[in-house]
Design an enzyme around this catalytic site. Structure first.
Site, PDB file in Angstrom:
ATOM      1  N   SER A  48       0.841  -1.199   0.000  1.00 34.64           N
ATOM      2  CA  SER A  48       0.000   0.000   0.000  1.00 34.64           C
ATOM      3  C   SER A  48       0.882   1.258   0.000  1.00 34.64           C
ATOM      4  O   SER A  48       1.646   1.484  -0.932  1.00 34.64           O
ATOM      5  CB  SER A  48      -0.954  -0.043   1.199  1.00 34.64           C
ATOM      6  OG  SER A  48      -1.872   1.012   1.181  1.00 34.64           O
ATOM      7  N   HIS A  92      -7.373  -5.168  -1.147  1.00 35.38           N
ATOM      8  CA  HIS A  92      -6.168  -4.423  -0.786  1.00 35.38           C
ATOM      9  C   HIS A  92      -5.261  -5.191   0.177  1.00 35.38           C
ATOM     10  O   HIS A  92      -4.061  -4.942   0.227  1.00 35.38           O
ATOM     11  CB  HIS A  92      -6.584  -3.091  -0.163  1.00 35.38           C
ATOM     12  CG  HIS A  92      -5.472  -2.115   0.005  1.00 35.38           C
ATOM     13  ND1 HIS A  92      -4.836  -1.523  -1.069  1.00 35.38           N
ATOM     14  CD2 HIS A  92      -4.860  -1.618   1.114  1.00 35.38           C
ATOM     15  CE1 HIS A  92      -3.905  -0.698  -0.626  1.00 35.38           C
ATOM     16  NE2 HIS A  92      -3.893  -0.750   0.694  1.00 35.38           N
ATOM     17  N   ASP A  95       3.886  24.684  -0.730  1.00 43.14           N
ATOM     18  CA  ASP A  95       5.308  24.655  -1.091  1.00 43.14           C
ATOM     19  C   ASP A  95       5.917  23.272  -0.888  1.00 43.14           C
ATOM     20  O   ASP A  95       7.095  23.138  -0.575  1.00 43.14           O
ATOM     21  CB  ASP A  95       6.084  25.686  -0.264  1.00 43.14           C
ATOM     22  CG  ASP A  95       5.956  25.459   1.245  1.00 43.14           C
ATOM     23  OD1 ASP A  95       5.054  24.704   1.669  1.00 43.14           O
ATOM     24  OD2 ASP A  95       6.768  26.039   2.004  1.00 43.14           O
TER      25      ASP A  95
END
Length: 408
Positions: A134, A386, A333
């Site tokens: 993952s 998953h 940023d």
């Protein structure tokens, strides 16, 4: 400390690393890692570094060989408690919001990779292999971008990120996958939609407190849909709903389960960093909240791994992080996490499994990435959810290993 249990030997390691690797003389933290081996396999085995999912997840705690057995036949495995998790130096909400936000900026994949390189050199390992589950796959792509010289081979299970996908791109797709999982669940268990409505209507009408004193709201109840992304998640949600009531009140065991599943106790980084792991040069601005579809407001519709601003008011463990989380969501940023040119020219062998129906990592973005990374081979399957690595390592580990030996 070294411990031997049936079928596995465990040794603990603690490393002191800079908080900011660009400032090696500044503040330091500790990073914990656990080495596991099969005592029946002798010799100087190669190292495999396991990169746990998350963000903010500690490494699994082994109780025996379990699903590690296929990997332990050929490797010693290092289970890393990524910085801020498990037995590594914990993240404490101290100082001003600005100071805490500045501190938390050092807990993304780039810093984790720098920790890995520090640890590799400290252990005297020339090169090692990685297994990224993952979010561990996200870290793997950052590793290949920053320090491929330390890698012999990489394996990724359900974790190829979109290399330039924004948080908006990710959550626009995630809601559609969650919608499909919820619909499939209600088709499988037709009575569960009405059961969810009943609970949600009760929560809207009554003040229901969890054992820790937090109020259980409709929004928090909906987040139980997170488990629908796992192989047995639909069954676990079904039984949770079926056993939710004690007469005309919600049962104490149900409330305790909800508290532990949704409380982020011991794992605030998961909430704080959930969208920040996608930030590269732009602010996330609470993408999941902004993209919330109108039809998800119905009581029968669960949500998934999304993190929302209300959580930092409503959930006890997250309240101290509220100001810092808002600052991080507004920051624009963020440096890049992936070197696209370096990945395109990558020579480190990479084998990845992409779960076609993965609720958490979009298969479309994963396959796009697979086409942009050199020397990467991909296996696409809908056999697993998953958590395929955890439940079917005996099938997944050997196949990924073979993919690097025989690319056919």
């Amino acid at each position: 400390m070294k411990v031997t249990m049936p079928g596995i030997t465990v040794a603990d390691h603690v490393f002191t690393v800079p908080l900011d690797h660009a400032d090696p003389g500044g503040l330091t933290i500790q990073v914990f890692a656990r080495e596991i081996r099969d005592p029946a396999v002798t010799g100087d085995l190669p190292w495999a570094l396991f990169l746990q999912g998350g963000p903010g997840g500690s490494s699994p705690r082994p109780t025996g060989p379990g699903h590690w057995r296929p990997l332990l036949r050929t490797h010693r495995v290092l289970l890393l408690d990524q910085r801020g998790t498990g037995r590594s130096t914990p993240v404490s909400p101290v100082g001003t919001d600005e100071e805490l936000a500045a501190y938390l900026r050092h807990f993304r994949a780039d810093a984790i990779v720098d920790d890995c390189e520090h640890i590799r050199k400290a252990l005297g390992v020339e090169k090692w292999e990685t297994w990224g589950q993952s979010y561990g796959g996200f870290i793997t792509l950052t590793y290949l971008s920053r320090a491929p010289e330390g890698l012999r081979a990489c394996h990724v299970t359900g974790g190829l990120p979109g290399l330039d996908a924004t948080a908006d791109d990710v959550y626009a797709r995630t809601y559609e996958r969650v919608r499909a999982k919820v619909r499939r669940h209600h088709l499988r268990y037709p009575g569960d939609e009405a059961a969810a409505w009943r609970i949600a209507e009760h929560l809207a009408d009554e003040q229901v407190l969890l054992p820790d004193g937090d109020r259980l709201t409709v929004e928090r109840f909906r987040t139980l849909g997170l488990k629908l992304g796992m192989g047995d998640g639909s069954e676990r949600l079904h039984w949770q709903l079926a056993e939710a009531w004690d007469g005309d009140r919600l049962a104490d065991p149900f409330l305790y389960e909800v508290m532990t599943e949704t409380g982020f106790v011991g794992n605030p980084l998961y909430a704080v960093l959930q969208e920040i792991i996608y930030a590269q040069g732009a602010a996330t601005r609470w993408a999941a909240e902004r993209l919330f579809p109108a039809d998800f407001g119905t009581f029968g519709m669960f949500t998934g791994e999304m993190v929302y601003p209300w959580m930092f008011d409503a959930i006890r463990s997250l309240r101290p992080f509220k100001g810092a989380a808002e600052l991080l969501a507004a920051a624009d940023d963020w440096p890049p996490l992936y070197d696209l040119d370096r990945l395109a020219a990558n020579e480190v062998p990479v084998a990845a499994v992409v779960y076609h129906d993965d609720m958490f990592v979009d298969a479309g973005l994963s396959l796009e990435t697979a086409g942009r990374v050199g020397n990467l081979r991909v296996w696409v399957t809908n056999e697993f959810e998953h958590d395929g690595f955890r439940v079917a390592a005996d099938q997944i580990v050997p196949r990924l290993m073979r993919m690097l030996i025989d690319p056919r």
